[in-house]
Write an enzyme that holds these catalytic residues in place. Structure first.
Site, PDB file in Angstrom:
ATOM      1  N   ILE A   1     -26.521  18.117  48.861  1.00  0.00           N
ATOM      2  CA  ILE A   1     -26.277  17.492  50.142  1.00  0.00           C
ATOM      3  C   ILE A   1     -26.354  15.695  49.152  1.00  0.00           C
ATOM      4  O   ILE A   1     -26.147  14.834  50.440  1.00  0.00           O
ATOM      5  CB  ILE A   1     -26.953  18.028  50.812  1.00  0.00           C
ATOM      6  CG1 ILE A   1     -28.926  17.445  49.675  1.00  0.00           C
ATOM      7  CG2 ILE A   1     -27.578  18.599  51.642  1.00  0.00           C
ATOM      8  CD1 ILE A   1     -29.546  17.299  50.784  1.00  0.00           C
ATOM      9  N   ASP A   2     -26.674  16.090  48.234  1.00  0.00           N
ATOM     10  CA  ASP A   2     -27.116  14.799  47.437  1.00  0.00           C
ATOM     11  C   ASP A   2     -25.553  13.605  47.040  1.00  0.00           C
ATOM     12  O   ASP A   2     -25.843  12.440  46.828  1.00  0.00           O
ATOM     13  CB  ASP A   2     -27.362  14.946  46.392  1.00  0.00           C
ATOM     14  CG  ASP A   2     -28.781  15.545  46.612  1.00  0.00           C
ATOM     15  OD1 ASP A   2     -29.397  15.456  47.659  1.00  0.00           O
ATOM     16  OD2 ASP A   2     -29.355  16.399  45.725  1.00  0.00           O
TER      17      ASP A   2
ATOM     18  N   ARG B   1     -44.997   3.536  59.190  1.00  0.00           N
ATOM     19  CA  ARG B   1     -45.224   5.356  58.903  1.00  0.00           C
ATOM     20  C   ARG B   1     -44.385   5.310  58.238  1.00  0.00           C
ATOM     21  O   ARG B   1     -43.770   4.828  58.584  1.00  0.00           O
ATOM     22  CB  ARG B   1     -45.749   5.727  60.806  1.00  0.00           C
ATOM     23  CG  ARG B   1     -45.544   4.951  62.129  1.00  0.00           C
ATOM     24  CD  ARG B   1     -47.206   6.135  62.016  1.00  0.00           C
ATOM     25  NE  ARG B   1     -48.278   4.851  62.613  1.00  0.00           N
ATOM     26  CZ  ARG B   1     -48.757   5.086  63.960  1.00  0.00           C
ATOM     27  NH1 ARG B   1     -48.375   6.421  64.080  1.00  0.00           N
ATOM     28  NH2 ARG B   1     -49.078   4.436  64.302  1.00  0.00           N
TER      29      ARG B   1
END
Ligand code: ADP
Length: 747
Positions: free
Chosen positions: A155-156, A283
């Site tokens: 996926i990288d 966050r």
């Protein structure tokens, strides 16, 4: 092709990636269609070392109904034993005992490095196995060579030698979905968020996600922020952005990001830095394995199918002494590369980052990566650059034409900001050519197109109008009134036709004598001079998700579906969505439809249902044939199938045009806009004569052509380009979708 039955092994290894199943399916079916046998090696090298049932046959139906599933049905693992020669010796024994010496290995650079080592040791492993009596002389003679073809599942998108790896596009889908969702809550509360994405040493996912989502800051390993005070600069941009009206601040952090001193930039380090400077709670969302999950995107399914098909053809033809190859894509075409060269380059990039040679790392990633980073840098600015006194501001109009295409807004936003950043004025024309006729315009400033990247449809509005002659006067008046220096048209064929019309009427209307650039945007992908258009990828995904659901609805009954997709006489959406959904038959206008073929297809489908098949899928392009319509096909099938199965028609309609643009459409639109902005400014500055153009992507390059010639490359009768590259994929689709050849032979 072969005299004796060849047996090939297929394996997925290392980190899983969405699309691996489509590759396994393609390898299996292509091999079976050639009369070869296929064995799954389960759980990567662990299965190879374990042997026994871990290496077992795969049949045609074993790989049916898996194309839409994430992960890998044959399992993957990391295996310590295989890193040692002793483990590889056992693996070689197990393969030889099963009669396998041809392998398709789908994995990351680690798995492929292991594969290469295995191949280079093969003859010594065979000799040792023979010497120690673990294999017979006959077995040793039958397996003198190991043949391997590698496919990159990661996926990288971290492997050199291929533009993209299996799973990267789907991971980007997951990231953009998540960041879009976070943006809405962040905007509601005026909050800052750090979103950490995967990628190891490669910033591709973070960079492309930053462009696709309109993030405020992106940190990647290859290009750490400059200067000791980068945290101040980053926070200033976000604070300034808030003052300008941005309600949220999103930082996308690549998991491997480091600073210029090579120190890791962790999410908590970043959080502390932002909280101190912005005096608000920040966050953190670490997306983690969500990025590896979920159904593969249309692109990943198709990429994996093509790679699997090509790898199998390659491995079946591999000769003793052939180098281990990796199959990837470059500039939209399949390529074979020496595996170790690609692995070596990949390691070079990793080493360059480790050694803080960032320029070198960026050079290895390539020009596209660098250009995308530069574009991102401009787009994230809180305000445009100040321009010098001698600068001459230009005024550019932007309009959307034709049907709405997802990604148009990302293109409009990028074009507007890139122009404004260079000190130019941008006017948005509402509702396409109607707006130009009626002077429905709005100024576009830096913030007016904030948050547009994720929005589907066209914020400016669009229309298909072909202006009759009296309206040309109105268009000339609008251009004169605003003193436009140039026009960017983002749209479908309607836009090209209008540009052509203005071009043809320049002598009568001097106002039309300004640079125009048309940017291809239509879900149909039927425009001249480009292999892809903005919107087509989203449409393919929309179709694919709809068909996945339609297929699921039929689990309890024997049913065939005739699904009709858009595209008029251009079969791109039909062919590519058929490939992505595993359709049995695809009908396009280009390939034609005949009664004889329909008859054959009906008989084959009936035979398949008689053998136990429970679901049939036929995909047709809306104008594939004027008499053999979807309803005609349904009736014929229903009449012939009797009680064996029921038939339903699904005309997918406008859901194909809607929805959030895919990450590809957003980033592609941004890139096209950037190239077009540079070009239109150049045309204005140089006062070029040939100044009315259309842009397209051809073999990886952005090319401009004269609008006055666009019809020359079109099949005008059928309103599609004469040359359509994707038609070459038709044999692959056919090879993967036809019925199990072993069963057909028995009948
Ligand atoms: P990826 O293939 O996704 O990069 P890894 O680097 O974890 O994942 O590699 C997967 C497996 O491939 C390892 O567990 C190991 O079995 C094998 N492998 C990796 N590197 C080598 C190597 N240099 N030599 C032999 N085997 C290796």
């Amino acid at each position: 092709m072969m005299t004796t039955t060849t047996r090939i092994g297929v394996m997925t290894s290392g980190g899983d990636a969405q699309g691996m199943n489509a590759a396994v399916r393609a390898v299996t079916r292509t091999a079976l269609a050639h009369g070869a046998e296929v064995y799954a090696i389960r759980d990567g090298y662990s299965g190879m070392v374990a042997g026994g049932d871990q290496i077992s046959p795969l049949n045609w139906d074993d790989v049916g109904g898996i194309i839409h599933r994430g992960g890998t049905i044959i399992g993957t693992a990391r295996c310590m034993e295989f890193r040692e020669r002793s483990g590889r010796l056992i693996a070689a024994r197990n393969l030889i005992r099963k009669g396998i010496s041809r392998l398709v290995i789908i994995g990351g650079d680690g798995s492929l490095t292991g594969a290469n080592m295995f191949k280079s040791e093969w003859s010594s492993l065979v000799a040792e196995l023979l010497e120690t009596g673990q294999i017979s002389a006959e077995q040793a003679d039958e397996n003198p060579d190991l043949h391997i073809v590698g496919l990159v599942g990661s996926i990288d998108n971290d492997m050199c030698g291929t533009d993209i790896t299996i799973g990267a596009d789907t991971a980007l889908h997951r990231i953009t979905e998540a960041v879009d969702a976070i943006s809405s809550t962040a905007a509601s509360h005026q909050r800052a968020f750090i979103v950490e994405v995967m990628g190891r040493n490669c910033g591709y996912l973070a960079l492309m996600a930053g462009i696709a989502t309109g993030a405020d800051w992106v940190l990647i390993p290859e290009n750490p922020p400059n200067g000791d005070n980068w945290e101040d600069r980053m926070c200033n941009i976000m604070l300034e952005g808030r003052k300008e009206g941005r309600r949220d601040s999103i930082v996308i952090l690549s998991e491997g990001a480091i600073d210029r001193q090579g120190r890791e930039i962790t999410a908590t380090r970043l959080q502390k830095a932002i909280e101190e400077r912005m005096q608000e709670e920040v966050r953190i969302t670490i997306l983690g394995h969500v990025q590896r999950g979920g159904t593969p995107s249309a692109f990943d399914r198709n990429l994996s199918s093509l790679l699997g098909w090509s790898a199998t053809n390659h491995i079946l033809e591999s000769q003793p002494g052939d180098e281990t190859m990796m199959i990837g894509i470059e500039n939209n075409r399949l390529v074979n590369k020496p595996l170790m060269q690609c692995v070596h380059e990949t390691h070079q990039c990793n080493n360059a980052i480790r050694d803080q040679e960032f320029k070198e790392a960026l050079n290895i990633r390539g020009e596209n990566f660098k250009r995308n980073f530069r574009i991102l840098r401009t787009l994230v600015r809180a305000r445009p650059h100040e321009v010098g006194k001698n600068h001459q501001p230009r005024k550019i109009a932007i309009l959307n034409c034709g049907g709405p295409a997802p990604g148009m807004n990302a293109g409009t936003r990028a074009a507007a900001r890139l122009l404004i950043d260079q000190g130019h004025e941008v006017v948005g024309v509402k509702r396409g050519i109607k707006g130009l006729i009626n002077d429905w315009t709005m100024p576009l400033d830096w913030m007016s197109c904030n948050g547009w990247a994720p929005i589907g449809g066209s914020v400016l509005g669009t229309s298909r109008r072909q202006p009759p002659r009296p309206e040309l006067y109105s268009i000339a008046q609008t251009i004169d009134r605003h003193q436009f220096d140039g026009i960017l048209i983002i749209g479908g064929i309607a836009g090209y036709k209008v540009a052509h019309q203005l071009n043809a009427n320049r002598d009568n209307f001097p106002a039309f004598n300004i640079p125009i650039v048309c940017i291809p945007a239509t879900i149909d992908n039927d425009l001249p001079g480009t292999e892809l258009s903005i919107g087509a990828d989203t449409a393919l995904n929309n179709i694919m998700h709809a068909v996945d659901k339609i297929k699921q609805s039929a689990v309890a009954s024997n049913r065939a579906f005739v699904v009709e997709v858009m595209g008029r006489r251009c079969g791109y959406l039909a062919l590519l969505s058929g490939l992505a959904t595993g359709a049995e038959r695809i009908y396009t206008h280009e390939q034609g439809v005949t009664l004889a073929e329909l008859n054959r297809d009906v008989q084959e489908l009936i035979a398949a249902f008689e053998r136990g098949k429970r679901l049939g899928l036929l995909v047709k392009s809306e104008d594939a044939h004027h008499i053999y319509t979807a309803d005609f096909m349904r009736r014929v099938l229903q009449a012939e199938s009797g009680d064996l199965f029921s038939v339903r028609t699904n005309v997918l309609g406008h859901l194909q045009q809607g929805g959030d643009p895919s990450p590809f459409d957003r980033t592609f639109a941004t890139r096209l806009a950037a190239e077009s902005v540079d070009k239109i400014l150049e045309l204005i500055e140089t006062k070029a004569d040939d100044n009315q153009l259309y842009i397209g992507l051809q073999r990886g390059d952005f090319k401009f052509s004269l609008i006055e010639d666009f019809q020359r490359v079109m099949d005008q009768q059928n309103a599609r380009p004469k040359d359509q590259w994707w038609l070459a994929l038709a044999p692959v689709v056919e090879a993967l979708s036809k019925a199990d050849p072993s069963i057909v032979d028995q009948n």
